[in-house]
Design an enzyme around this catalytic site. Structure first.
Site, PDB file in Angstrom:
ATOM      1  N   CYS A   2      -6.784  -6.207   6.259  1.00  0.00           N
ATOM      2  CA  CYS A   2      -7.743  -5.980   7.553  1.00  0.00           C
ATOM      3  C   CYS A   2      -6.712  -5.730   8.609  1.00  0.00           C
ATOM      4  CB  CYS A   2      -8.315  -7.451   7.718  1.00  0.00           C
ATOM      5  SG  CYS A   2      -9.346  -7.993   6.818  1.00  0.00           S
ATOM      6  N   ARG A  27      -5.052  -0.772   5.789  1.00  0.00           N
ATOM      7  CA  ARG A  27      -4.964  -2.199   5.596  1.00  0.00           C
ATOM      8  C   ARG A  27      -6.399  -2.874   4.970  1.00  0.00           C
ATOM      9  NH1 ARG A  27      -0.847  -4.435   8.263  1.00  0.00           N
ATOM     10  NH2 ARG A  27      -1.616  -6.567   8.081  1.00  0.00           N
ATOM     11  N   TRP A  74     -10.941  -5.443   4.774  1.00  0.00           N
ATOM     12  CA  TRP A  74     -10.808  -5.576   3.304  1.00  0.00           C
ATOM     13  C   TRP A  74     -11.341  -7.132   2.934  1.00  0.00           C
ATOM     14  CZ3 TRP A  74      -8.392  -9.121  -0.398  1.00  0.00           C
ATOM     15  CH2 TRP A  74      -8.245  -8.347  -1.676  1.00  0.00           C
ATOM     16  N   ASN A  98      -7.825 -11.077  10.698  1.00  0.00           N
ATOM     17  CA  ASN A  98      -7.155 -10.993   9.584  1.00  0.00           C
ATOM     18  C   ASN A  98      -6.692 -12.197   8.905  1.00  0.00           C
ATOM     19  OD1 ASN A  98      -5.549  -9.892   7.466  1.00  0.00           O
ATOM     20  ND2 ASN A  98      -3.833  -9.424   8.845  1.00  0.00           N
ATOM     21  N   GLY A  99      -6.998 -12.556   7.705  1.00  0.00           N
ATOM     22  CA  GLY A  99      -6.669 -13.511   7.058  1.00  0.00           C
ATOM     23  C   GLY A  99      -7.796 -14.542   6.358  1.00  0.00           C
ATOM     24  N   GLU A 478       5.326   0.855 -13.640  1.00  0.00           N
ATOM     25  CA  GLU A 478       5.179   1.869 -12.425  1.00  0.00           C
ATOM     26  C   GLU A 478       4.226   2.920 -12.811  1.00  0.00           C
ATOM     27  OE1 GLU A 478       4.961   0.783  -9.516  1.00  0.00           O
ATOM     28  OE2 GLU A 478       5.171   2.800  -8.323  1.00  0.00           O
ATOM     29  N   LYS A 482       0.467   3.541 -11.056  1.00  0.00           N
ATOM     30  CA  LYS A 482       0.239   4.413 -10.378  1.00  0.00           C
ATOM     31  C   LYS A 482      -1.216   5.221 -10.343  1.00  0.00           C
ATOM     32  CE  LYS A 482       1.897   4.056  -7.374  1.00  0.00           C
ATOM     33  NZ  LYS A 482       2.644   2.947  -7.114  1.00  0.00           N
ATOM     34  N   GLU A 485      -4.235   3.096 -10.338  1.00  0.00           N
ATOM     35  CA  GLU A 485      -4.813   2.367  -9.225  1.00  0.00           C
ATOM     36  C   GLU A 485      -5.570   3.573  -8.325  1.00  0.00           C
ATOM     37  OE1 GLU A 485      -1.732   0.997  -6.153  1.00  0.00           O
ATOM     38  OE2 GLU A 485      -0.482   2.298  -7.264  1.00  0.00           O
ATOM     39  N   HIS A 501       2.225  -3.389 -32.979  1.00  0.00           N
ATOM     40  CA  HIS A 501       1.995  -5.035 -33.162  1.00  0.00           C
ATOM     41  C   HIS A 501       0.664  -5.274 -33.134  1.00  0.00           C
ATOM     42  CE1 HIS A 501       6.135  -5.799 -34.971  1.00  0.00           C
ATOM     43  NE2 HIS A 501       6.443  -5.255 -33.799  1.00  0.00           N
ATOM     44  N   LYS A 600      -3.323  -1.970   1.690  1.00  0.00           N
ATOM     45  CA  LYS A 600      -1.766  -1.767   1.782  1.00  0.00           C
ATOM     46  C   LYS A 600      -0.976  -3.090   1.840  1.00  0.00           C
ATOM     47  CE  LYS A 600       1.940   0.723   1.782  1.00  0.00           C
ATOM     48  NZ  LYS A 600       2.418   1.562   0.617  1.00  0.00           N
TER      49      LYS A 600
END
Ligand code: F6R
Length: 605
Positions: A2, A27, A74, A98-99, A478, A482, A485, A501, A600
């Site tokens: 947010c 955000r 968000w 935000n929160g 990583e 990438k 996402e 296995h 982000k």
């Protein structure tokens, strides 16, 4: 997570707030909204989806507002929708948040019993209606009374109908800055939103609030006592926060990696040896460390995985890499002599911050590796090593990750030197190898064309694998993150030797497998694992150092890295993996810089 912007001053506010939101869209982008005073009235416009939807709703209207607040969301409580969008309005005010308000359910029940009628499913509306119910003409008093009831993490921007040139701001955990220009004042979740107008800003601390008018910003604690604060000057430039001719921020940031690494590592080299004295670390900081715990989230934890190899190999200090959200709740065993390293690009990730606080509570020294200056993790850690990647705007990290790996290499070398495992000459020799790796990164960037061709074969697949051994396994974590996402392809990173296995049953005709080979000692074993998947029909893309030879016909596509020194090869090997993800996402028409469901800066747990 947010983004908040607020403004009061001489400029037209609606356009400025919209520009600010665009800078903060990374955000969150589930919805956007703005409240502003026009001809004495408080207007609110909001829209589900991207900021462009809000823009469309505002288009065709001339504005002459000079004060307002805005938000890009968000979603946490309540699905993305027009009604759940911020700002949330009540009789006397409009509020952005935000929160998370943790006790929102109980407060909502109480307010409903008193007759409040809620229109959204959000926790934020509870805060707006609570402050509203306590308002008797003095905004500060209402806010202070409400703060005594609110639990959780929050940053608020609030405007009151009775005070059309003021913005009120409150912070508890979630980040918020206040900034001053000439005849104007701002609040924002992050600096890029204010950069076109001013570089002068204050960091609101948890437990503080601010009252903004065009002429001044006054700060108070939550009892209403004035607080004196230091005015800071940002070193960021507007250009750094722009795409600079690239199609996407992600592409720009991939290309910025050589510079970001040089900026991060060069100031920490003295006489050819790693030196953290300018960061305030004692010359024997790592000498007595018996165990390092790395706590981080997502890519930052994968950087930690690469760092673990280097620290254990070079300095022989045992390292455990813990996902920050687990570290906190697993009652970690922390002993005297231990060091907790928290890695975070944003410096605001709630789980990483919680891990840091836990380590501090247990009396263990903490060292933060952080990119954003003045962020919560940087300020709360005992010691901080800043990475100098510059602002990272794309939601998927690239340069932020690389500089974390780079600084972990320096830590490994420094610790090896202090512990006399590496003599000075040997250490200096390895520093030269590290510099050699940096000098080869431009060659790794030239692999973009090969990667975009390879991406053609991935555009229609629904699942795939990355495999590698040793540091290549860490790197594959990583690479796979990438790809998944930003391209939404189900993708798993697997230790090459572990596949047989169980998971090898998922390999069928045409399943893509990206195999990483940067360690010659392990290459023969990885080659066998590639043969195993190949025999089951896999389509193999190998990313390989030139010194490692592969049997004829083993792979369908070969991407040959520049001749990087093996120990530091991940710095160059990550680049084709980033390109592969980027070009696959572009071919699929995905929104590369703003992948769905993500934000982000993850400031909720
Ligand atoms: C993935 C990505 C995330 C972050 C994670 C931690 O591309 O960017 O996995 O690495 O959310 O963020 P920071 O480093 O800001 O703590």
């Amino acid at each position: 997570m947010c983004g908040i912007v607020g403004y009061t001053g001489k400029r037209e506010a609606v356009g400025l707030l919209m520009d600010g939101l665009r800078c903060l869209e990374y955000r969150g982008y589930d919805s956007a909204g703005v409240s502003f005073f026009e001809e004495g009235r408080l207007e609110t416009v909001k829209a589900k989806g991207r900021i462009s939807n809000l823009e469309a709703r505002l288009s065709g209207q001339e504005h002459c507002s000079h004060c307002g607040i805005a938000h890009t969301r968000w979603a946490t409580h309540g699905a993305p929708s027009d009604t759940n969008s911020h700002p949330h309005t009540a009789k006397h005010l409009s509020l952005v948040h935000n929160g998370i308000i943790e006790n929102y359910a109980q407060l909502r029940r109480e307010l409903e019993e008193q007759g409040a009628v809620f229109v959204s499913e959000t926790d934020t509306e509870v805060a707006a209606r609570l402050i509203d119910s306590l308002y008797e003409g003095d905004p500060m008093e209402a806010i202070i009374r409400a703060l005594k009831r609110l639990r959780g993490a929050f940053a608020f921007g609030i405007v009151f109908r009775d005070y059309p040139d003021r913005v009120y701001a409150v912070r508890n955990a979630s980040p918020l800055i206040a900034a001053r220009g000439e005849g104007e004042s701002f609040i924002a979740s992050d600096i890029p939103a204010i950069l076109p107008y001013t570089k002068q800003y204050y960091i609101l601390e948890s437990g503080e609030m601010a009252v903004l008018t065009p002429d001044a910003i006054q700060f108070f604690d939550w009892e209403g006592h004035p607080v004196q604060k230091e005015l800071l000057t940002s070193t960021l430039t507007v250009q750094q926060a722009e795409k600079g001719g690239y199609d996407h921020f992600m592409l720009k940031e991939i290309h910025e990696q050589p510079q970001a690494l040089r900026d991060t590592l060069s100031p920490r080299l003295a006489d050819g040896l790693p030196d953290f004295s300018s960061d305030g670390l004692a010359p024997d900081f790592f000498r007595g460390v018996s165990h390092i715990h790395i706590a981080a989230c997502g890519s930052a934890s994968y950087a930690g995985q690469v760092g673990r190899w280097a620290i254990e190999r070079l300095a022989r200090i045992p390292v455990t890499v813990e996902i920050a959200s687990e570290f906190r709740y697993q009652d970690p065993i922390l002993a005297p002599g231990d060091l907790v390293i928290v890695i975070s690009q944003s410096g605001e990730t709630a789980d990483s911050l919680a891990a840091l606080r836990l380590a501090k509570e247990r009396g263990v020294p903490t060292l933060a590796i952080v990119n954003v200056a003045g962020s919560s993790i940087a300020r709360e850690a005992d010691f901080v090593l800043y990475t100098h990647a510059g602002p990272e705007i794309a939601v998927a990290t690239t340069k932020g990750y690389s500089v974390q790996v780079g600084i972990l290499y320096l830590i490994a070398l420094r610790a090896a030197l202090e512990r006399e495992i590496l003599p000075r000459e040997a250490c200096a020799g390895l520093v030269s190898r590290l510099q050699e790796a940096l000098s080869l990164l431009p060659q790794a960037l030239e692999l973009e064309k090969d990667c975009s061709r390879a991406a053609q074969s991935l555009r229609d697949v629904s699942s795939m694998f990355y495999i590698g051994r040793g540091q290549d396994h860490s790197l594959s974590l990583e690479g796979a993150l990438k790809l998944k996402e930003i391209s939404y392809i189900q993708c798993e990173a697997y230790a090459a030797g572990e596949l047989k296995h169980g998971t090898i049953s998922l390999i069928t005709q045409g399943t893509p497998v990206v195999a990483l080979l940067t360690e010659s000692e392990l290459a023969a074993k990885t080659v066998s694992n590639i043969q195993e998947v190949k025999a089951r029909g896999a389509m193999v893309i190998a990313v390989c150092l030139p010194g490692i030879s592969l049997p004829e016909g083993l792979c369908d596509i070969l991407i040959t890295l520049p001749p990087l020194p093996e120990l530091f090869a991940p710095l160059g090997a990550i680049i084709p993996l980033q390109f592969l993800a980027y070009h696959t996402a572009c071919l699929k028409g995905c929104d590369v810089d703003k992948p769905r469901n993500l934000a982000k800066s993850v400031t909720v747990e």
